[in-house]
Design a protein around this motif. Sequence first.
Motif, PDB file in Angstrom:
ATOM      1  N   ALA A 106     -67.449   7.132  36.608  1.00  0.00           N
ATOM      2  CA  ALA A 106     -67.832   7.214  38.028  1.00  0.00           C
ATOM      3  C   ALA A 106     -69.295   6.806  38.221  1.00  0.00           C
ATOM      4  N   ILE A 107     -70.128   7.077  37.219  1.00  0.00           N
ATOM      5  CA  ILE A 107     -71.545   6.710  37.323  1.00  0.00           C
ATOM      6  C   ILE A 107     -71.713   5.193  37.228  1.00  0.00           C
ATOM      7  N   PHE A 108     -70.963   4.585  36.306  1.00  0.00           N
ATOM      8  CA  PHE A 108     -71.173   3.162  36.040  1.00  0.00           C
ATOM      9  C   PHE A 108     -70.291   2.216  36.862  1.00  0.00           C
ATOM     10  N   ASN A 109     -69.222   2.745  37.425  1.00  0.00           N
ATOM     11  CA  ASN A 109     -68.357   1.876  38.240  1.00  0.00           C
ATOM     12  C   ASN A 109     -69.078   1.459  39.515  1.00  0.00           C
ATOM     13  N   PRO A 110     -68.738   0.273  40.076  1.00  0.00           N
ATOM     14  CA  PRO A 110     -69.314  -0.115  41.365  1.00  0.00           C
ATOM     15  C   PRO A 110     -69.001   0.959  42.409  1.00  0.00           C
ATOM     16  N   LYS A 111     -69.974   1.256  43.253  1.00  0.00           N
ATOM     17  CA  LYS A 111     -69.795   2.335  44.230  1.00  0.00           C
ATOM     18  C   LYS A 111     -69.121   1.794  45.499  1.00  0.00           C
ATOM     19  N   SER A 112     -68.486   2.707  46.212  1.00  0.00           N
ATOM     20  CA  SER A 112     -67.913   2.326  47.491  1.00  0.00           C
ATOM     21  C   SER A 112     -68.950   2.639  48.587  1.00  0.00           C
ATOM     22  N   PHE A 113     -69.181   1.652  49.424  1.00  0.00           N
ATOM     23  CA  PHE A 113     -70.156   1.847  50.507  1.00  0.00           C
ATOM     24  C   PHE A 113     -69.450   2.034  51.847  1.00  0.00           C
ATOM     25  N   ASP A 114     -68.155   2.414  51.758  1.00  0.00           N
ATOM     26  CA  ASP A 114     -67.367   2.526  52.985  1.00  0.00           C
ATOM     27  C   ASP A 114     -67.339   3.926  53.567  1.00  0.00           C
ATOM     28  N   GLY A 115     -67.799   4.905  52.823  1.00  0.00           N
ATOM     29  CA  GLY A 115     -67.641   6.291  53.259  1.00  0.00           C
ATOM     30  C   GLY A 115     -68.683   6.720  54.278  1.00  0.00           C
ATOM     31  N   GLU A 116     -68.686   8.059  54.495  1.00  0.00           N
ATOM     32  CA  GLU A 116     -69.557   8.682  55.487  1.00  0.00           C
ATOM     33  C   GLU A 116     -71.043   8.319  55.260  1.00  0.00           C
ATOM     34  N   TRP A 117     -71.453   8.206  53.989  1.00  0.00           N
ATOM     35  CA  TRP A 117     -72.860   7.967  53.681  1.00  0.00           C
ATOM     36  C   TRP A 117     -73.134   6.503  53.293  1.00  0.00           C
TER      37      TRP A 117
END
Length: 436
Positions: free
Chosen positions: A354-365
């Motif tokens: 979870a730390i190294f995977n690309p993050k999702s920028f679609d959520g609340e934050w």
Amino acid sequence: MLRFAPSPTGDMHIGNLRVAILNYLVAQQKQDSFVIRIEDTDKSRNIEGKDTEIMQILEKFALIHDNVFHQSEHLHMHQTLAIRLLQEGKAFVCTCSVQEIEDDRENAKKNSVAYRYSGHCHDVDKSQHSKLKEQGIPFVVRIKKPTEDIINHDLIKGDISTAPNEVDSFVILREDGTPTYNFACACDDMLSGIDMIIRGEDHLSNTPRQKHIKNLLDYDIDTIYAHLPTILNTDGKKLSKRDNAGSVKWLFEEGFVPDAIINYLLLLGNSKAPKEIFKLPEAIEWFDISTLSKSPAKFDIDKIRFINRGHLLMMDDRELSTLFGFADVEIGQLAKLYLEEASTTKELEAKIRAIFNPKSFDGEWGEQMRTISDIIQNAPMINDFEKFKKYIIDKSSLKDDNLFKPLRLLLTGAENGPELSLIYPLIKSYLLEVAS
Ligand code: GLU
Ligand code: ZN
């Protein structure tokens, strides 16, 4: 000499593994040899490849053996020994038909008594053996029942005495010339010079027969037996292949490490262990098999998780990181931080992924995460977390939840977890990758 005698008929079960560990351990304590005998004489139940799989599992647990063989290689010797008993008048040829035996069994059942061989062929002369063979008349070979009680001084179960009638004049060679299970087992224990047998208590009822065979074969080495109590599942039933936790493969898949599995199995029924977390070489110093409990032990998933966590904490940082595809002391330390909330390598892997995977920028934050990510991509290398935090605050003017929630999500891929100030120094050299 000690031995582990697995049947290649299914997946290795923790009950079998425990037997293997204890035989290895006691062999080490006695500075004696440890042999593996693959019990493959029941051809219909053998599963191709299981023997190799068993050997691979033993290797993973570093249970080093001095010799390994398949029981089927000894078929000739089993037959020779049966003929010897026949020659010596300690066994006899039996031509009772399957039907006769079946009828006797039925009768016994009707009268609610245990079936015993009628004794019909007990006094048939040994010369009949070659005649029957020449004439092609089917026969089996039975060993003559003992004349005295067979006594087993079991290290765990105590003294157990079995009357001659209970041992009975049982079959040692079948019609097709193959040895029965107990006969093959006893012959091989004798041929290997086994003087201590540690195995599951499901074999307790075989012991008097095997002892009787060895007595009649004049095996003069006294064998010590230790029959281990059953392992129960959470329902209080015998832990079986159907219980996930019973399978060694499952424990590996779930992320339990070999040292922890060994540790856990050595604690089962053991109230005398001086400590809870230990490795096998240490246990060799103090383990005393005779102090194990007589009663069944319950498999306790929480306990093995606790022990697994203990072993992961003890592991060398760099070695731990290799389990997740790194070779980096800091990633090992990062994994240890997550042991606050994880106990297996599988759970740790999910956290690190979870730390190294690309993050999702679609959520609340998402919006704030994007802002912070852009700042990080253009920032200089900052060693100290407080300075890093100040830098982000200065550049983004985000604060409180608006800062910390998106920052945590961006750096860890999770809403909760260990302190960011502890995580940051361990991931700072991967920051561009992490914060994207
Ligand atoms: N092959 C038997 C088993 O897997 C073990 C026999 C023995 O230890 O004597 O249960
Ligand atoms: Zn007979």
